[in-house]
Enzyme design. Structure first.
Site, PDB file in Angstrom:
ATOM      1  N   GLY A   1      -5.934 -60.492  17.326  1.00  0.00           N
ATOM      2  CA  GLY A   1      -7.262 -60.646  17.920  1.00  0.00           C
ATOM      3  C   GLY A   1      -8.271 -59.694  17.327  1.00  0.00           C
ATOM      4  O   GLY A   1      -9.252 -59.330  17.967  1.00  0.00           O
ATOM      5  N   ALA A   2      -8.039 -59.257  16.104  1.00  0.00           N
ATOM      6  CA  ALA A   2      -8.916 -58.257  15.489  1.00  0.00           C
ATOM      7  C   ALA A   2      -9.696 -58.820  14.308  1.00  0.00           C
ATOM      8  O   ALA A   2     -10.411 -58.103  13.624  1.00  0.00           O
ATOM      9  CB  ALA A   2      -8.095 -57.055  15.041  1.00  0.00           C
TER      10      ALA A   2
ATOM     11  N   TYR B   1     -16.773 -70.181  18.197  1.00  0.00           N
ATOM     12  CA  TYR B   1     -16.525 -70.536  16.799  1.00  0.00           C
ATOM     13  C   TYR B   1     -16.808 -72.018  16.570  1.00  0.00           C
ATOM     14  O   TYR B   1     -17.547 -72.400  15.654  1.00  0.00           O
ATOM     15  CB  TYR B   1     -15.068 -70.215  16.444  1.00  0.00           C
ATOM     16  CG  TYR B   1     -14.745 -70.419  14.986  1.00  0.00           C
ATOM     17  CD1 TYR B   1     -14.832 -69.376  14.079  1.00  0.00           C
ATOM     18  CD2 TYR B   1     -14.376 -71.672  14.507  1.00  0.00           C
ATOM     19  CE1 TYR B   1     -14.548 -69.563  12.744  1.00  0.00           C
ATOM     20  CE2 TYR B   1     -14.102 -71.882  13.178  1.00  0.00           C
ATOM     21  CZ  TYR B   1     -14.180 -70.814  12.300  1.00  0.00           C
ATOM     22  OH  TYR B   1     -13.914 -71.015  10.971  1.00  0.00           O
TER      23      TYR B   1
ATOM     24  N   HIS C   1     -18.123 -67.336   7.765  1.00  0.00           N
ATOM     25  CA  HIS C   1     -18.388 -68.683   8.319  1.00  0.00           C
ATOM     26  C   HIS C   1     -18.886 -69.651   7.250  1.00  0.00           C
ATOM     27  O   HIS C   1     -19.376 -70.733   7.561  1.00  0.00           O
ATOM     28  CB  HIS C   1     -19.353 -68.627   9.502  1.00  0.00           C
ATOM     29  CG  HIS C   1     -18.698 -68.082  10.762  1.00  0.00           C
ATOM     30  ND1 HIS C   1     -18.320 -68.880  11.802  1.00  0.00           N
ATOM     31  CD2 HIS C   1     -18.324 -66.827  11.098  1.00  0.00           C
ATOM     32  CE1 HIS C   1     -17.759 -68.124  12.754  1.00  0.00           C
ATOM     33  NE2 HIS C   1     -17.742 -66.870  12.342  1.00  0.00           N
ATOM     34  N   THR C   2     -18.771 -69.257   6.008  1.00  0.00           N
ATOM     35  CA  THR C   2     -19.188 -70.133   4.921  1.00  0.00           C
ATOM     36  C   THR C   2     -18.077 -71.108   4.546  1.00  0.00           C
ATOM     37  O   THR C   2     -18.351 -72.144   3.937  1.00  0.00           O
ATOM     38  CB  THR C   2     -19.555 -69.298   3.676  1.00  0.00           C
ATOM     39  OG1 THR C   2     -18.571 -68.261   3.553  1.00  0.00           O
ATOM     40  CG2 THR C   2     -20.922 -68.674   3.800  1.00  0.00           C
TER      41      THR C   2
ATOM     42  N   ASP D   1      -8.568 -68.139   5.531  1.00  0.00           N
ATOM     43  CA  ASP D   1      -7.513 -67.216   5.954  1.00  0.00           C
ATOM     44  C   ASP D   1      -6.152 -67.628   5.397  1.00  0.00           C
ATOM     45  O   ASP D   1      -5.376 -66.807   4.906  1.00  0.00           O
ATOM     46  CB  ASP D   1      -7.445 -67.145   7.483  1.00  0.00           C
ATOM     47  CG  ASP D   1      -8.779 -66.774   8.098  1.00  0.00           C
ATOM     48  OD1 ASP D   1      -9.656 -66.306   7.357  1.00  0.00           O
ATOM     49  OD2 ASP D   1      -8.930 -66.961   9.312  1.00  0.00           O
TER      50      ASP D   1
ATOM     51  N   LEU E   1      -8.302 -60.129  11.603  1.00  0.00           N
ATOM     52  CA  LEU E   1      -7.594 -59.860  10.343  1.00  0.00           C
ATOM     53  C   LEU E   1      -6.564 -60.959  10.045  1.00  0.00           C
ATOM     54  O   LEU E   1      -5.643 -60.775   9.257  1.00  0.00           O
ATOM     55  CB  LEU E   1      -6.923 -58.484  10.388  1.00  0.00           C
ATOM     56  CG  LEU E   1      -7.884 -57.299  10.591  1.00  0.00           C
ATOM     57  CD1 LEU E   1      -7.118 -55.993  10.696  1.00  0.00           C
ATOM     58  CD2 LEU E   1      -8.911 -57.226   9.460  1.00  0.00           C
ATOM     59  N   SER E   2      -6.716 -62.091  10.720  1.00  0.00           N
ATOM     60  CA  SER E   2      -5.921 -63.290  10.440  1.00  0.00           C
ATOM     61  C   SER E   2      -4.432 -63.130  10.715  1.00  0.00           C
ATOM     62  O   SER E   2      -3.593 -63.535   9.899  1.00  0.00           O
ATOM     63  CB  SER E   2      -6.111 -63.751   8.993  1.00  0.00           C
ATOM     64  OG  SER E   2      -7.402 -64.177   8.825  1.00  0.00           O
ATOM     65  N   SER E   3      -4.105 -62.577  11.876  1.00  0.00           N
ATOM     66  CA  SER E   3      -2.686 -62.521  12.221  1.00  0.00           C
ATOM     67  C   SER E   3      -2.122 -63.937  12.348  1.00  0.00           C
ATOM     68  O   SER E   3      -0.977 -64.185  11.953  1.00  0.00           O
ATOM     69  CB  SER E   3      -2.481 -61.744  13.522  1.00  0.00           C
ATOM     70  OG  SER E   3      -3.211 -62.323  14.574  1.00  0.00           O
TER      71      SER E   3
HETATM   72  C1  GLA Z   1     -12.024 -67.229  11.061  1.00  0.00           C
HETATM   73  C2  GLA Z   1     -11.631 -68.585  10.479  1.00  0.00           C
HETATM   74  C3  GLA Z   1     -12.012 -68.691   9.002  1.00  0.00           C
HETATM   75  C4  GLA Z   1     -13.456 -68.291   8.765  1.00  0.00           C
HETATM   76  C5  GLA Z   1     -13.782 -66.975   9.452  1.00  0.00           C
HETATM   77  C6  GLA Z   1     -15.235 -66.626   9.398  1.00  0.00           C
HETATM   78  O1  GLA Z   1     -11.257 -66.216  10.469  1.00  0.00           O
HETATM   79  O2  GLA Z   1     -10.254 -68.815  10.637  1.00  0.00           O
HETATM   80  O3  GLA Z   1     -11.756 -69.998   8.549  1.00  0.00           O
HETATM   81  O4  GLA Z   1     -14.329 -69.305   9.164  1.00  0.00           O
HETATM   82  O5  GLA Z   1     -13.393 -66.982  10.828  1.00  0.00           O
HETATM   83  O6  GLA Z   1     -15.635 -66.382   8.098  1.00  0.00           O
END
Ligand code: GLA
Length: 379
Positions: free
Chosen positions: A122-123, A221, A34-35, A172, A125-127
């Site tokens: 939804g895990a 979020y 979340h940075t 991501d 891992l940036s699908s």
């Molecule tokens: C999700 C968001 C990212 C990031 C992370 C948390 O994956 O898409 O931009 O903020 O959460 O680090």
């Protein structure tokens, strides 16, 4: 998915061979959570799970896209009028990135696209970022558009922010576009400066999927983001990147306890991310271990984005690894995955402890992926 099967399926749907197959990976974040939308530091790696898009040009200003993983559902839309459609799930990601690409680089006239992927959805891992970057790579390659990895990442993020409705940061999309094989990537989310650094041969990236489906992700979020912005405003800085703990303690009485703890997480997490990435470069696993452990506690107590089964996974894996490796939740939170950096000779013990204890304690079955760091779509 091998390219041959993808090409054959494309032929079946579109009656022609694809001109190309684009690929973009998912990611795991080692530390720095979340940075990114606070203009801070993140340290992710692209992983060997991703999205593939087979593509051919069209000349009629239409995009037709088929999703193999959704029962071959098809969606078709005109480039001249791209709208968000509430009845569409996955197709809105395509619509969103195509819309922002068209605004930025109008020189293309449509495409047939066939999509498949293996990033667990939804895990955490940036699908979705992998999907967005793969679509951008496919269309830009078809038409030789002057799109580089950073521009692609910014467009993907813009599509999420303005079209899909998630106020995500840049991490991501940028790692999916710019990751390097065998390396993690320290990203300064303010300057977008990138430093790749090799992962130690002695350790493996082990991802443990809690299989707790993330609930309320977007609303929670977006709320975290608002709380961080409130903290920055009270501190009188443009983003929490500009703040430090002394400043925060001085202004503590002027903010709610929640905003204080959110800001504390971000300020300390930035510090930990820099420390851990430096330590990893010189093989100082003990420092990485401590930083990852503290990161998890901070996400649990101050940022409040973990759930009990995730905390439990971290506890039992930490007992196995001690200071020989690190473990923490990874990604946006509220379910999803835990990432461990485990010495190769302890990977089996990590698997074993999860098999022995996790289901009995939580009622969820975990999935475990031993990953390698891979190349980004534009790298
Ligand atoms: C999700 C968001 C990212 C990031 C992370 C948390 O994956 O898409 O931009 O903020 O959460 O680090």
């Amino acid at each position: 998915m091998d390219n041959q099967t993808l090409s054959a399926t494309f032929q079946q749907f579109y009656g022609e061979s694809p001109a190309l197959v684009a690929h973009a990976p998912g990611r795991v974040n080692l530390i720095g959570e979340h940075t990114d939308y606070n203009e801070g530091f993140v340290f992710p790696a692209a992983i060997n799970f991703g999205t593939w898009v087979a593509a051919a040009k069209r000349s009629d200003d239409v995009i037709n896209v088929t999703a193999m993983d959704y029962d071959n559902q098809q969606n078709e839309f005109a480039l001249t009028d791209i709208q968000y459609d509430e009845n569409q799930g996955w197709a809105n990601y395509v619509r969103g990135v195509v819309k922002v690409l068209k605004e930025a680089m109008p020189d293309f006239s449509g495409a047939n696209l066939l999509v498949t992927g293996n990033v667990p959805q939804g895990a955490g891992l940036s699908s979705s970022a992998s999907f967005e970057i793969a679509i951008l790579k496919a269309i830009s390659a078809l038409y030789a558009l002057p799109l580089d990895g950073v521009k692609a990442a910014l467009l993907g993020q813009k599509a999420e922010n303005t079209f899909v409705g998630c106020s995500c940061g840049i991490m991501d999309q940028l790692i999916s576009a710019m990751g390097n094989e065998g390396q993690a990537m320290l990203l300064d989310c303010q300057s977008l400066d990138i430093q790749h650094s090799p992962l130690p041969d002695s350790h493996q990236i082990v991802i443990i999927n809690s299989n707790v489906k993330r609930g309320l992700v977007d609303s929670e979020y977006n709320l975290r983001r608002e709380q961080c912005e409130e903290g920055a405003a009270i501190l009188g800085v443009s983003s929490l990147r500009e703040a430090n703990m002394t400043m925060l303690e001085e202004t503590k009485s002027r903010m709610s306890d929640v905003v204080y703890r959110r800001a504390k997480h971000i300020i300390t997490e930035n510090q930990r991310t820099l420390e851990a990435s430096e330590a990893l470069k010189v093989g100082d696993i003990q420092t990485v271990s401590t930083a990852m452990a503290q990161s998890h506690v901070s996400m649990r107590d101050d940022f409040e984005i973990t759930v009990r089964p995730i905390d439990y996974l971290v506890e039992i894996i930490d007992e196995v690894l001690g200071n020989t490796g690190g473990v923490r939740m990874t990604g946006g939170g509220f379910g999803g995955c835990v990432v461990a950096l485990a010495p190769t000779d302890k990977v089996d013990a990590v698997k074993q402890v999860v098999a022995d204890k996790y289901f009995d304690e939580t009622g969820y079955q975990a999935d475990i992926y031993v990953c390698t760091a891979t190349q980004g779509a534009f790298a």
